[in-house]
Design a protein around this motif. Structure first.
Motif, PDB file in Angstrom:
ATOM      1  N   LYS A 128      25.758  47.387  43.095  1.00 23.32           N
ATOM      2  CA  LYS A 128      26.833  48.520  43.350  1.00 23.32           C
ATOM      3  C   LYS A 128      27.057  48.922  44.557  1.00 23.32           C
ATOM      4  O   LYS A 128      28.087  49.297  44.875  1.00 23.32           O
ATOM      5  CB  LYS A 128      26.504  49.646  42.174  1.00 23.32           C
ATOM      6  CG  LYS A 128      26.226  49.127  40.920  1.00 23.32           C
ATOM      7  CD  LYS A 128      26.524  50.117  39.968  1.00 23.32           C
ATOM      8  CE  LYS A 128      26.379  49.443  38.480  1.00 23.32           C
ATOM      9  NZ  LYS A 128      26.777  50.299  37.405  1.00 23.32           N
ATOM     10  N   VAL A 135      25.574  46.032  35.410  1.00 23.98           N
ATOM     11  CA  VAL A 135      26.666  45.350  35.122  1.00 23.98           C
ATOM     12  C   VAL A 135      26.663  43.890  35.604  1.00 23.98           C
ATOM     13  O   VAL A 135      26.186  43.594  36.645  1.00 23.98           O
ATOM     14  CB  VAL A 135      27.862  45.968  35.617  1.00 23.98           C
ATOM     15  CG1 VAL A 135      29.072  45.021  35.510  1.00 23.98           C
ATOM     16  CG2 VAL A 135      28.139  47.219  35.417  1.00 23.98           C
ATOM     17  N   GLY A 154      31.661  35.631  35.881  1.00 23.20           N
ATOM     18  CA  GLY A 154      32.411  34.635  36.649  1.00 23.20           C
ATOM     19  C   GLY A 154      33.554  33.807  35.979  1.00 23.20           C
ATOM     20  O   GLY A 154      33.634  33.956  34.849  1.00 23.20           O
ATOM     21  N   LEU A 187      28.614  40.276  35.608  1.00 23.75           N
ATOM     22  CA  LEU A 187      29.707  39.657  35.218  1.00 23.75           C
ATOM     23  C   LEU A 187      29.837  38.278  34.937  1.00 23.75           C
ATOM     24  O   LEU A 187      28.956  37.630  35.522  1.00 23.75           O
ATOM     25  CB  LEU A 187      30.754  39.806  36.674  1.00 23.75           C
ATOM     26  CG  LEU A 187      31.519  41.317  36.877  1.00 23.75           C
ATOM     27  CD1 LEU A 187      30.642  41.857  37.671  1.00 23.75           C
ATOM     28  CD2 LEU A 187      32.603  40.961  37.630  1.00 23.75           C
ATOM     29  N   LEU A 196      33.461  41.956  44.356  1.00 23.23           N
ATOM     30  CA  LEU A 196      34.508  42.546  43.431  1.00 23.23           C
ATOM     31  C   LEU A 196      35.734  43.126  44.018  1.00 23.23           C
ATOM     32  O   LEU A 196      36.709  42.944  43.718  1.00 23.23           O
ATOM     33  CB  LEU A 196      33.743  43.561  42.768  1.00 23.23           C
ATOM     34  CG  LEU A 196      34.246  44.372  41.311  1.00 23.23           C
ATOM     35  CD1 LEU A 196      34.450  42.967  40.389  1.00 23.23           C
ATOM     36  CD2 LEU A 196      33.319  45.232  40.840  1.00 23.23           C
ATOM     37  N   LEU A 256      43.009  40.277  45.267  1.00 24.10           N
ATOM     38  CA  LEU A 256      43.865  39.214  45.024  1.00 24.10           C
ATOM     39  C   LEU A 256      44.249  39.121  43.593  1.00 24.10           C
ATOM     40  O   LEU A 256      44.453  38.112  42.841  1.00 24.10           O
ATOM     41  CB  LEU A 256      43.402  38.068  45.483  1.00 24.10           C
ATOM     42  CG  LEU A 256      42.989  37.904  46.846  1.00 24.10           C
ATOM     43  CD1 LEU A 256      41.899  36.818  47.337  1.00 24.10           C
ATOM     44  CD2 LEU A 256      44.184  37.839  47.852  1.00 24.10           C
ATOM     45  N   SER A 257      43.948  40.267  42.680  1.00 25.45           N
ATOM     46  CA  SER A 257      43.879  40.356  41.292  1.00 25.45           C
ATOM     47  C   SER A 257      45.490  40.264  40.740  1.00 25.45           C
ATOM     48  O   SER A 257      45.455  39.762  39.395  1.00 25.45           O
ATOM     49  CB  SER A 257      43.183  41.192  40.414  1.00 25.45           C
ATOM     50  OG  SER A 257      43.817  42.438  40.959  1.00 25.45           O
ATOM     51  N   LEU A 305      35.549  33.931  40.471  1.00 28.01           N
ATOM     52  CA  LEU A 305      34.659  34.857  40.643  1.00 28.01           C
ATOM     53  C   LEU A 305      33.339  33.829  40.382  1.00 28.01           C
ATOM     54  O   LEU A 305      33.319  33.437  39.476  1.00 28.01           O
ATOM     55  CB  LEU A 305      34.595  36.080  39.783  1.00 28.01           C
ATOM     56  CG  LEU A 305      35.629  37.147  40.387  1.00 28.01           C
ATOM     57  CD1 LEU A 305      36.931  36.970  39.658  1.00 28.01           C
ATOM     58  CD2 LEU A 305      35.401  38.481  39.989  1.00 28.01           C
ATOM     59  N   THR A 306      32.358  34.535  41.121  1.00 28.78           N
ATOM     60  CA  THR A 306      30.928  33.841  40.894  1.00 28.78           C
ATOM     61  C   THR A 306      30.166  34.284  39.741  1.00 28.78           C
ATOM     62  O   THR A 306      29.237  33.489  39.177  1.00 28.78           O
ATOM     63  CB  THR A 306      29.946  33.993  42.225  1.00 28.78           C
ATOM     64  OG1 THR A 306      29.830  35.309  42.317  1.00 28.78           O
ATOM     65  CG2 THR A 306      30.986  33.427  43.409  1.00 28.78           C
ATOM     66  N   GLY A 307      30.388  35.624  39.191  1.00 30.21           N
ATOM     67  CA  GLY A 307      29.551  36.212  38.495  1.00 30.21           C
ATOM     68  C   GLY A 307      28.307  36.466  38.937  1.00 30.21           C
ATOM     69  O   GLY A 307      27.843  36.366  40.060  1.00 30.21           O
ATOM     70  N   GLY A 308      27.365  37.131  38.057  1.00 30.92           N
ATOM     71  CA  GLY A 308      26.155  37.486  38.593  1.00 30.92           C
ATOM     72  C   GLY A 308      25.854  38.932  38.062  1.00 30.92           C
ATOM     73  O   GLY A 308      26.832  39.822  37.672  1.00 30.92           O
ATOM     74  N   GLU A 309      24.797  39.574  38.557  1.00 30.51           N
ATOM     75  CA  GLU A 309      24.684  41.108  38.196  1.00 30.51           C
ATOM     76  C   GLU A 309      25.350  41.728  39.387  1.00 30.51           C
ATOM     77  O   GLU A 309      25.465  41.200  40.662  1.00 30.51           O
ATOM     78  CB  GLU A 309      22.988  41.375  38.405  1.00 30.51           C
ATOM     79  CG  GLU A 309      22.686  42.626  38.470  1.00 30.51           C
ATOM     80  CD  GLU A 309      21.349  42.782  38.080  1.00 30.51           C
ATOM     81  OE1 GLU A 309      20.654  42.021  37.869  1.00 30.51           O
ATOM     82  OE2 GLU A 309      20.904  44.282  38.095  1.00 30.51           O
ATOM     83  N   LEU A 310      26.057  42.794  39.165  1.00 33.83           N
ATOM     84  CA  LEU A 310      26.740  43.602  40.118  1.00 33.83           C
ATOM     85  C   LEU A 310      25.870  44.527  40.772  1.00 33.83           C
ATOM     86  O   LEU A 310      25.028  45.287  40.290  1.00 33.83           O
ATOM     87  CB  LEU A 310      27.928  44.289  39.541  1.00 33.83           C
ATOM     88  CG  LEU A 310      28.707  45.165  40.537  1.00 33.83           C
ATOM     89  CD1 LEU A 310      29.772  44.311  41.185  1.00 33.83           C
ATOM     90  CD2 LEU A 310      29.766  45.937  39.593  1.00 33.83           C
ATOM     91  N   GLN A 327      29.186  46.099  45.821  1.00 37.66           N
ATOM     92  CA  GLN A 327      30.153  45.534  45.299  1.00 37.66           C
ATOM     93  C   GLN A 327      30.190  44.070  45.296  1.00 37.66           C
ATOM     94  O   GLN A 327      31.378  43.659  45.426  1.00 37.66           O
ATOM     95  CB  GLN A 327      31.468  46.217  45.558  1.00 37.66           C
ATOM     96  CG  GLN A 327      31.772  47.796  45.465  1.00 37.66           C
ATOM     97  CD  GLN A 327      31.818  47.981  43.954  1.00 37.66           C
ATOM     98  OE1 GLN A 327      32.840  47.846  43.357  1.00 37.66           O
ATOM     99  NE2 GLN A 327      30.733  49.027  43.297  1.00 37.66           N
ATOM    100  N   ALA A 374      38.174  40.449  45.028  1.00 37.79           N
ATOM    101  CA  ALA A 374      38.941  39.875  43.896  1.00 37.79           C
ATOM    102  C   ALA A 374      39.928  40.911  43.428  1.00 37.79           C
ATOM    103  O   ALA A 374      41.128  40.517  42.892  1.00 37.79           O
ATOM    104  CB  ALA A 374      37.896  39.732  42.631  1.00 37.79           C
ATOM    105  N   GLY A 375      39.483  42.219  43.427  1.00 38.91           N
ATOM    106  CA  GLY A 375      40.477  42.988  43.271  1.00 38.91           C
ATOM    107  C   GLY A 375      42.035  43.059  43.948  1.00 38.91           C
ATOM    108  O   GLY A 375      42.931  43.195  43.353  1.00 38.91           O
ATOM    109  N   MET A 431      28.449  40.403  43.610  1.00 41.08           N
ATOM    110  CA  MET A 431      27.531  39.787  42.609  1.00 41.08           C
ATOM    111  C   MET A 431      26.346  39.112  43.085  1.00 41.08           C
ATOM    112  O   MET A 431      26.634  38.148  43.895  1.00 41.08           O
ATOM    113  CB  MET A 431      28.230  38.979  41.655  1.00 41.08           C
ATOM    114  CG  MET A 431      29.539  39.684  41.040  1.00 41.08           C
ATOM    115  SD  MET A 431      30.761  38.684  40.250  1.00 41.08           S
ATOM    116  CE  MET A 431      32.085  38.925  41.477  1.00 41.08           C
TER     117      MET A 431
END
Lengths: 259, 259
Positions: B153, A144, A148, A146, B131, B137-138, B146-151, B156, B134-135, B158
């Motif tokens: 796992k 996955v 960002g 994201l 993640l 505070l969503s 969010l910074t983005g990038g590969e998750l 949790q 972020a959840g 990025m």
DNA sequence: TTGTTTTTGATCGTTTTTGAAAGAATTGCA
DNA sequence: TGCAATTCTTTCAAAAACGATCAAAAACAA
């Protein structure tokens, strides 16, 4: 006697039903029939219309209101007509995905449905700007990534210039897009310009663009333009899609599949 | 008589059951049958649905609620003996945050604790690669980026080059960092080099770096080096922190607070 | 007026929901 | 452990609800 009269105008009756359902949160078909003095067939047809308009959700025996967010807990039901269509569309989309593909998942409930189907596909790479899609795939399954960016809370998606920064550096085989509305004249539209920009950007980076949109989105136009039909390769919708789209869209290079 | 009428709609009845179960934490099948005046078979089927939806957990004789337990379970499932300390540390960190600050939240259970405290701070901007933060505070509260990038796992969070691309374009007033281990000799360390790189990068972009680390992390060393003590401005820990740290760290410019 | 479209109600076969009964599993107690 | 009582799962049948289809009545257009 097959039919009697037309005691009330249909829109007026539907408004009455809507209010009754909202008042108690839930209403039975039989109760509505007694209250409005029409046949159950008519009640069912009215409820079907109201469901298409997103006002109520049908359940076996009646309907529950969709207008009070308090009832959100009963919301995530899989038996509603809407959800059935979305799932069928998502399943169709799933079949387009090949082994080891990299795909983009847009925000929206239909693509979220698709995300659920990808849970045990360890061969895929999924790029998404949807927090909820990422959440579905956060335990196992595909790689996955994201995008960002700033979190747009109403849609639970990431948008803005930071999102663009990441999207400019990735490429995907297939992009599965949602939309708030589509029509022949304006193409795809959505409410937020930031969201629209992100959508159009990822569509540039995809070898194939697949639009997942049930028929309730047809002929709807929102504020922000996303793209014209030229950018779309495939439209997946349901059987209630107006035939105009089925006839016209292939001329713009769009393959249309209805389920 | 095999079957009677359909006095209440199934979703309504299930909602009723859900509330009854949540109210007392547990409910017996027999009690629910008397209350709702349906057969035990129906009660059992409803409980099965509610279990599928994650609302209750069935036990022999009835069901227990799975709601309202979320807070505790997240606190508890990470070694409950430290959860109170983590919470105290998070509260201390909260007091460092000024009005309209922009802050970075790292991954980890202590920073997640801090995220919960920020839920009604509409003045803040929160940047995070977690993640779960972020959840939290969503729905409401601060602006979330969010910074983005590969998750990754397992944590949790990025990570990776795409994360760096975004981090290079943001700046924050305060960065609240977690760590897998810290010691005087090696500074901060963690298990994954990608994660370590992201951590060090955001610390570059922060005016002030606050490390949230309970004493269980002291003297632990992991594979990947994150940073030395020079980069850290404040360490928040608990009273079991070995006194060596309290004595030595100020010489490296680190203020130490224990709770 | 006449012809067409829309709306409504009735019918029929199908699906869903519910309750009951029988056999299997679990619990409590000695 | 063994036994009884309770609870659970499975299976089946009846009732209710559903969707599709068709015909009559009403609304509409020419």
């Amino acid at each position: 006697m097959i039919r009697e009269a037309c005691p009330t105008l249909a829109p007026q009756r539907r408004e009455h039903i809507r209010l009754l359902v909202r008042e108690s949160g839930i209403a039975r078909v039989e109760d509505l029939r007694r209250e409005l003095k029409v046949s159950v067939a008519t009640i069912r047809r009215d409820l079907e219309v109201l469901e298409d308009e997103g006002k109520v959700r049908r359940v076996h025996g009646g309907a529950v209101s969709m207008e009070n967010r308090l009832e959100e807990s009963v919301f995530d039901d899989k038996t509603s007509q809407f959800s059935k269509q979305k799932r069928s569309i998502a399943e169709k989309a799933y079949n387009l995905i090949g082994p080891d593909d990299s795909v983009f998942l847009d925000g929206g409930s239909t693509t979220l449905c698709l995300a659920r189907l990808l849970k045990d596909r360890n061969d895929l790479t999924v790029v998404t700007n949807s927090l909820r899609a990422a959440g579905e795939l956060s335990d196992s399954g595909p790689r996955v990534i994201l995008t960002g960016g700033e979190l747009r809370k109403i849609s639970q998606t990431m948008v803005g210039p930071l999102t663009s920064a990441v999207l400019n550096q990735v490429r995907v085989d297939k992009a599965f897009m949602g939309t708030m509305g589509f029509c022949l004249k304006n193409g795809l539209t959505t409410t937020d310009p930031n969201e629209a920009f992100v959508k159009s950007l990822i569509m540039e980076q995809a070898s194939q663009v697949v639009l997942l949109a049930d028929s309730s989105k047809a002929e709807k136009v929102s504020f922000a333009r996303v793209s014209d039909w030229q950018k779309i390769d495939v439209l997946l919708s349901d059987h209630k899609l107006p035939s105009t789209f089925i006839k016209t869209l292939p001329k713009h290079g769009v393959k249309v599949h209805v389920v």
